[in-house]
Write a protein that holds these residues in place. Structure first.
Motif, PDB file in Angstrom:
ATOM      1  N   GLN A  76       0.833  -1.206   0.000  1.00  0.00           N
ATOM      2  CA  GLN A  76       0.000   0.000   0.000  1.00  0.00           C
ATOM      3  C   GLN A  76       0.871   1.260   0.000  1.00  0.00           C
ATOM      4  O   GLN A  76       0.625   2.193  -0.758  1.00  0.00           O
ATOM      5  CB  GLN A  76      -0.940   0.006   1.211  1.00  0.00           C
ATOM      6  CG  GLN A  76      -1.761   1.268   1.362  1.00  0.00           C
ATOM      7  CD  GLN A  76      -2.740   1.513   0.234  1.00  0.00           C
ATOM      8  OE1 GLN A  76      -3.217   0.581  -0.391  1.00  0.00           O
ATOM      9  NE2 GLN A  76      -3.040   2.767  -0.042  1.00  0.00           N
ATOM     10  N   ALA A  79       2.428   1.751  -3.364  1.00  0.00           N
ATOM     11  CA  ALA A  79       1.463   2.242  -4.348  1.00  0.00           C
ATOM     12  C   ALA A  79       1.219   3.741  -4.199  1.00  0.00           C
ATOM     13  O   ALA A  79       0.811   4.403  -5.151  1.00  0.00           O
ATOM     14  CB  ALA A  79       0.142   1.488  -4.210  1.00  0.00           C
ATOM     15  N   MET A  80       1.516   4.279  -3.033  1.00  0.00           N
ATOM     16  CA  MET A  80       1.311   5.703  -2.764  1.00  0.00           C
ATOM     17  C   MET A  80       2.534   6.546  -3.094  1.00  0.00           C
ATOM     18  O   MET A  80       2.485   7.768  -3.000  1.00  0.00           O
ATOM     19  CB  MET A  80       0.949   5.901  -1.285  1.00  0.00           C
ATOM     20  CG  MET A  80      -0.376   5.296  -0.899  1.00  0.00           C
ATOM     21  SD  MET A  80      -0.633   5.169   0.891  1.00  0.00           S
ATOM     22  CE  MET A  80      -0.447   6.863   1.415  1.00  0.00           C
ATOM     23  N   ASN A  85       1.885  10.997  -6.796  1.00  0.00           N
ATOM     24  CA  ASN A  85       1.200  10.908  -5.507  1.00  0.00           C
ATOM     25  C   ASN A  85       1.791  11.837  -4.449  1.00  0.00           C
ATOM     26  O   ASN A  85       1.544  11.649  -3.260  1.00  0.00           O
ATOM     27  CB  ASN A  85       1.240   9.464  -4.993  1.00  0.00           C
ATOM     28  CG  ASN A  85       0.490   8.528  -5.892  1.00  0.00           C
ATOM     29  OD1 ASN A  85      -0.631   8.806  -6.276  1.00  0.00           O
ATOM     30  ND2 ASN A  85       1.117   7.419  -6.252  1.00  0.00           N
ATOM     31  N   LEU A  88      -0.183  13.087  -1.436  1.00  0.00           N
ATOM     32  CA  LEU A  88      -0.501  12.174  -0.334  1.00  0.00           C
ATOM     33  C   LEU A  88       0.458  12.323   0.837  1.00  0.00           C
ATOM     34  O   LEU A  88       0.137  11.927   1.955  1.00  0.00           O
ATOM     35  CB  LEU A  88      -0.464  10.722  -0.815  1.00  0.00           C
ATOM     36  CG  LEU A  88      -1.564  10.281  -1.746  1.00  0.00           C
ATOM     37  CD1 LEU A  88      -1.282   8.873  -2.266  1.00  0.00           C
ATOM     38  CD2 LEU A  88      -2.907  10.338  -1.037  1.00  0.00           C
ATOM     39  N   TRP A  89       1.625  12.883   0.581  1.00  0.00           N
ATOM     40  CA  TRP A  89       2.681  12.917   1.583  1.00  0.00           C
ATOM     41  C   TRP A  89       2.770  14.273   2.281  1.00  0.00           C
ATOM     42  O   TRP A  89       3.831  14.684   2.732  1.00  0.00           O
ATOM     43  CB  TRP A  89       4.001  12.485   0.946  1.00  0.00           C
ATOM     44  CG  TRP A  89       3.852  11.063   0.499  1.00  0.00           C
ATOM     45  CD1 TRP A  89       3.499  10.631  -0.734  1.00  0.00           C
ATOM     46  CD2 TRP A  89       3.950   9.905   1.324  1.00  0.00           C
ATOM     47  NE1 TRP A  89       3.388   9.257  -0.738  1.00  0.00           N
ATOM     48  CE2 TRP A  89       3.664   8.794   0.510  1.00  0.00           C
ATOM     49  CE3 TRP A  89       4.266   9.695   2.666  1.00  0.00           C
ATOM     50  CZ2 TRP A  89       3.678   7.482   1.003  1.00  0.00           C
ATOM     51  CZ3 TRP A  89       4.284   8.397   3.144  1.00  0.00           C
ATOM     52  CH2 TRP A  89       3.992   7.310   2.324  1.00  0.00           C
ATOM     53  N   ARG A  97      -7.740  11.341   3.017  1.00  0.00           N
ATOM     54  CA  ARG A  97      -7.509  10.478   1.854  1.00  0.00           C
ATOM     55  C   ARG A  97      -7.732   9.006   2.203  1.00  0.00           C
ATOM     56  O   ARG A  97      -7.266   8.498   3.227  1.00  0.00           O
ATOM     57  CB  ARG A  97      -6.087  10.681   1.314  1.00  0.00           C
ATOM     58  CG  ARG A  97      -5.821  12.067   0.747  1.00  0.00           C
ATOM     59  CD  ARG A  97      -6.664  12.353  -0.508  1.00  0.00           C
ATOM     60  NE  ARG A  97      -6.379  11.429  -1.583  1.00  0.00           N
ATOM     61  CZ  ARG A  97      -5.563  11.693  -2.591  1.00  0.00           C
ATOM     62  NH1 ARG A  97      -4.951  12.863  -2.687  1.00  0.00           N
ATOM     63  NH2 ARG A  97      -5.346  10.779  -3.523  1.00  0.00           N
ATOM     64  N   GLU A  99      -6.416   6.496   0.893  1.00  0.00           N
ATOM     65  CA  GLU A  99      -5.153   5.754   0.922  1.00  0.00           C
ATOM     66  C   GLU A  99      -4.598   5.675   2.349  1.00  0.00           C
ATOM     67  O   GLU A  99      -4.095   4.639   2.769  1.00  0.00           O
ATOM     68  CB  GLU A  99      -4.118   6.415   0.005  1.00  0.00           C
ATOM     69  CG  GLU A  99      -4.475   6.361  -1.461  1.00  0.00           C
ATOM     70  CD  GLU A  99      -5.275   7.567  -1.953  1.00  0.00           C
ATOM     71  OE1 GLU A  99      -5.971   8.230  -1.145  1.00  0.00           O
ATOM     72  OE2 GLU A  99      -5.213   7.850  -3.169  1.00  0.00           O
ATOM     73  N   TRP A 100      -4.705   6.782   3.074  1.00  0.00           N
ATOM     74  CA  TRP A 100      -4.210   6.793   4.453  1.00  0.00           C
ATOM     75  C   TRP A 100      -5.112   5.998   5.385  1.00  0.00           C
ATOM     76  O   TRP A 100      -4.640   5.360   6.324  1.00  0.00           O
ATOM     77  CB  TRP A 100      -4.004   8.221   4.944  1.00  0.00           C
ATOM     78  CG  TRP A 100      -2.739   8.786   4.411  1.00  0.00           C
ATOM     79  CD1 TRP A 100      -2.596   9.764   3.472  1.00  0.00           C
ATOM     80  CD2 TRP A 100      -1.404   8.377   4.757  1.00  0.00           C
ATOM     81  NE1 TRP A 100      -1.263   9.979   3.213  1.00  0.00           N
ATOM     82  CE2 TRP A 100      -0.510   9.144   3.993  1.00  0.00           C
ATOM     83  CE3 TRP A 100      -0.880   7.432   5.631  1.00  0.00           C
ATOM     84  CZ2 TRP A 100       0.874   8.995   4.084  1.00  0.00           C
ATOM     85  CZ3 TRP A 100       0.495   7.285   5.721  1.00  0.00           C
ATOM     86  CH2 TRP A 100       1.352   8.063   4.948  1.00  0.00           C
ATOM     87  N   ASN A 101      -6.412   5.996   5.116  1.00  0.00           N
ATOM     88  CA  ASN A 101      -7.312   5.156   5.904  1.00  0.00           C
ATOM     89  C   ASN A 101      -6.954   3.688   5.719  1.00  0.00           C
ATOM     90  O   ASN A 101      -6.961   2.908   6.673  1.00  0.00           O
ATOM     91  CB  ASN A 101      -8.772   5.408   5.516  1.00  0.00           C
ATOM     92  CG  ASN A 101      -9.274   6.736   6.013  1.00  0.00           C
ATOM     93  OD1 ASN A 101      -8.803   7.266   7.022  1.00  0.00           O
ATOM     94  ND2 ASN A 101     -10.230   7.306   5.303  1.00  0.00           N
ATOM     95  N   ARG A 102      -6.622   3.321   4.486  1.00  0.00           N
ATOM     96  CA  ARG A 102      -6.212   1.933   4.217  1.00  0.00           C
ATOM     97  C   ARG A 102      -4.891   1.617   4.916  1.00  0.00           C
ATOM     98  O   ARG A 102      -4.740   0.532   5.477  1.00  0.00           O
ATOM     99  CB  ARG A 102      -6.088   1.716   2.708  1.00  0.00           C
ATOM    100  CG  ARG A 102      -5.587   0.330   2.344  1.00  0.00           C
ATOM    101  CD  ARG A 102      -6.553  -0.385   1.439  1.00  0.00           C
ATOM    102  NE  ARG A 102      -5.971  -1.632   0.930  1.00  0.00           N
ATOM    103  CZ  ARG A 102      -6.161  -2.806   1.516  1.00  0.00           C
ATOM    104  NH1 ARG A 102      -6.901  -2.911   2.581  1.00  0.00           N
ATOM    105  NH2 ARG A 102      -5.609  -3.894   1.009  1.00  0.00           N
ATOM    106  N   VAL A 103      -3.943   2.540   4.913  1.00  0.00           N
ATOM    107  CA  VAL A 103      -2.677   2.330   5.617  1.00  0.00           C
ATOM    108  C   VAL A 103      -2.953   2.066   7.097  1.00  0.00           C
ATOM    109  O   VAL A 103      -2.402   1.129   7.694  1.00  0.00           O
ATOM    110  CB  VAL A 103      -1.727   3.547   5.453  1.00  0.00           C
ATOM    111  CG1 VAL A 103      -0.591   3.511   6.470  1.00  0.00           C
ATOM    112  CG2 VAL A 103      -1.175   3.596   4.044  1.00  0.00           C
TER     113      VAL A 103
END
Length: 115
Positions: A76, A79-80, A85, A88-89, A97, A99-103
């Motif tokens: 994950q 992929a970010m 991306n 995202l950082w 985001r 993506e961060w919830n998935r992390v």
């Protein structure tokens, strides 16, 4: 580094715990470190430790049952990464985001297996 000390395994577990924190706690952690508004540090220590995970397991410091969950977390984060991306950082992305919830979800699952 042929012979990492147990403290590196501890730092790795801490990095997973930080990835599992709620977004506001992650932001506060980054601010205390002095790296905010960049969120890169959230992944850096994890990445360093993940490379050493086979050694940590071999030495009995971590359970090998966590490897699939840790691999999903690493996938994950990978992929970010990259220029497309970059947004995202930034700490502003942490609470909003997916993506961060998935992390955070993956890190929590891995942390349970590391305990």
């Amino acid at each position: 580094m042929d012979h990492p000390a147990p403290r590196f395994a501890v730092a790795f577990v801490r990095s997973v715990a930080v990835l599992a924190l709620e977004a506001d706690a992650q932001t506060a952690w980054l601010q205390r470190l002095g790296t905010a508004p960049s969120a890169d540090e959230l992944a850096c220590e994890f990445d360093d430790g993940f490379r050493l995970a086979p050694t940590f397991i071999e030495r009995g410091w971590l359970s090998g049952t966590a490897i699939p969950a840790l691999t999903q977390l690493d996938d994950q984060l990978s992929a970010m990464s990259g220029n497309p991306n970059a947004d995202l950082w930034h700490i502003d992305a942490l609470p909003h985001r997916a993506e961060w919830n998935r992390v955070r979800t993956l890190a929590r699952a891995a942390l349970i297996l590391l305990a």
